[in-house]
Enzyme design. Sequence first.
Site: not given
Ligand SMILES: Cc1cc2nc3c(=O)[nH]c(=O)nc-3n(C[C@H](O)[C@H](O)[C@H](O)COP(=O)(O)O)c2cc1C
Length: 308
Positions: A21, A130, A191-192, A244, A266
């Site tokens: 997301s 968030c 994780i978030n 993550g 993400g």
């Molecule tokens: C630019 C950005 C926007 C994000 N927006 C959301 C969101 O709207 N809702 C949510 O649950 N997580 C959001 N996330 C978190 C990601 O879904 C994810 O949990 C987190 O970035 C870790 O994964 P990654 O390292 O692959 O990015 C966001 C992350 C980034 C970088």
Amino acid sequence: MVDLKVKVLGVNFRNPIIIASGPGGFGDELRKHLDFSKIGGFITKTVTLNPKEGNAPPRIVDTHGGILNSVGLQNPGIEKFVENIIPQLKDLDTNIFVSIGGDSPEEFKTVAQIIDNFQFIKGIELNLSCPNVSKGGLLFSKDPTLLNHIVSLVTNVTNKPIIAKLTPEVTDITEFAKVAIEGGADGISLINCPQGLRIDINTGLPYLRRGIGGLSGPAIKPIALAKIYQVRDKFPDIPIIGVGGVMTYEDILEFAMAGANLVAIGTGIMINPKLPEEVLPKLMEFLESKGINRYEEIVGIAHKGGLG
Ligand SMILES: Cc1cc2nc3c(=O)[nH]c(=O)nc-3n(C[C@H](O)[C@H](O)[C@H](O)COP(=O)(O)O)c2cc1C
């Protein structure tokens, strides 16, 4: 041929790779670069009841091994989402999950009720974590009573699979997973973003306008793996979406072995939007080289004596 199919949450996924997301927005930009028919699923950016403008810029800054973001749940609100975005999502040839958020438990319930009307949506992810909003946000997955309340409210208004997305910023993640499962969650997303800060030494001020942001990218991968590993250890059967810092096929394998049924990307798609399809052949090649015929065989294998 290695079988990458995953059956989890009552849904058939063609492979375990899904879009996390946020970074993929609502898919309109991403579809120009990524073939959605190659991936297992797509989780939309979080939608809330009312439109949110998000935080003032700057909202993203680089850091070692990742980025800090402070987008602040920018989205058009559920009404415009239904009007303008639902028709586009319907065209995407993959499993669609909608992430929902809110300032209050009732808001989650109202948004879930609306999403429930759309049969093609396979499930709902609750953004209970968030780090970039002043109301609710992180609090929802750090307070067991609120967490249980939100999950139960939502599961009472829809039969769609509900996935609780949790923050890693708690002492014992398994306690929070337990509360979410007891509230009726069908799966857990881990994780978030944990919170992080960078300071511009020329101004003496944070780079991000809001100060603290959410850290994502490879820097958080070991944290995500630890949380997944702990939850899988306590709950052998709960569906887990691991997220993550995934950048390579090796990362996907690590997530799976720690216990993730599905692996979400993400930040990785912000660097290379084709990443989710590019990792697939290498993933299959690796499994084949180990004599593994089905991806699902390695899910949680770190808890079962490894590859042997
Ligand atoms: C630019 C950005 C926007 C994000 N927006 C959301 C969101 O709207 N809702 C949510 O649950 N997580 C959001 N996330 C978190 C990601 O879904 C994810 O949990 C987190 O970035 C870790 O994964 P990654 O390292 O692959 O990015 C966001 C992350 C980034 C970088």
